[in-house]
Design an enzyme around this catalytic site. Structure first.
Site: not given
Ligand code: IMP
Ligand code: MG
Length: 173
Positions: A93-94, A96-99, A151
Site C-alpha cells: 500500500d505505502i 514509509d520508512t521502507g523497512l 487503516d
Molecule cells: P514502512 O515499513 O515504514 O515503509 O511502513 C509501511 C507500512 O506501514 C505500510 O505497509 C502500512 O501498513 C503502514 N503505514 C505507513 N504509513 C501509513 C499511513 O499513512 N497510513 C496507513 N498505514 C501506513
Molecule cells: Mg500494510
C-alpha cells in the site's frame, strides 16, 4: 477531514501504472505478491488492469518499528517456491520508512530465486530513505492517510477514497 485522492483519481493512475507494467513484463513470466492487508484493494484494482498471463499470491507482513532485531515478520509463512525462475512484483500500500519492503525483498531473495524482484506501491511518503519503490502511484507528504485499504488501528480500510487522518476528527464517508 480532507480527501487527498478521490476514487476516480486513484483509478486513472492505476490504469497508467498497469499499462507500464504490461509493457515492462511483456513476454516475461510475472508473479505478483499482494502484501496484506493494506494493499488488498489497490492490488485487486491493479490486477484487473494487467493483461499479461500472471499469477499471484498474498502474504501478510508487518513491520515493527523501533524493534530493529525483528524487522518484518511474515505471519503466514507460505511456500513461495513457485516464484523461482519467474519475475516477481511485490505490491504494497505505502512505503514509509521502507523497512517493510526492504525486509521483504531481502527475505524472499535469500530463500528463493526469482529472475527479478521489483516493488510497486500506491503511495510513497516524501521522506529520506535508502529504498525506493520501482512503481508508485503517488508521492505524498509525510502525513498519515487512511482509506482504500489503509487503516488507522484497523479502521477506515473500507473508505473508497484516501483521506488524511486527523486524530481530532472522525473520518466519515
Ligand atoms: P514502512 O515499513 O515504514 O515503509 O511502513 C509501511 C507500512 O506501514 C505500510 O505497509 C502500512 O501498513 C503502514 N503505514 C505507513 N504509513 C501509513 C499511513 O499513512 N497510513 C496507513 N498505514 C501506513
Ligand atoms: Mg500494510
Amino acid at each position: 477531514m480532507k480527501t487527498l485522492f478521490t476514487e476516480k483519481q486513484i483509478s486513472s493512475r492505476i490504469k497508467q501504472i498497469a499499462k507500464q507494467i504490461n509493457v515492462d513484463y511483456k513476454n516475461k513470466e510475472l508473479v505478483l505478491v499482494c502484501i496484506l492487508k493494506g494493499s488488498l484493494i489497490f492490488f485487486s484494482d491493479l490486477l484487473k488492469q494487467i493483461t499479461l498471463p500472471v499469477s499471484f499470491e498474498c502474504i501478510k507482513a508487518s513491520s515493527y518499528k523501533g524493534c530493529k532485531s525483528e524487522g518484518v515478520v511474515i505471519f503466514c509463512n507460505q511456500e513461495l517456491s513457485f516464484i523461482n525462475g519467474k519475475h516477481l512484483l511485490i505490491v504494497d500500500d505505502i512505503i514509509d520508512t521502507g523497512l517493510t519492503l526492504d525486509s521483504l525483498v531481502k527475505n524472499i531473495s535469500s530463500v528463493y530465486s526469482p529472475l527479478s524482484i521489483k516493488t510497486c506501491v500506491l503511495f510513497s511518503k516524501k521522506i529520506k530513505r535508502d529504498i525506493q519503490a520501482d512503481y508508485k502511484a503517488f508521492d505524498i507528504e509525510n502525513e498519515f492517510v487512511v482509506g482504500y485499504g489503509l487503516d488507522y488501528n484497523e479502521r477506515y480500510r473500507n473508505l473508497p477514497c484516501i483521506k488524511i487522518y486527523n486524530q481530532e476528527h472522525n473520518v466519515t464517508r
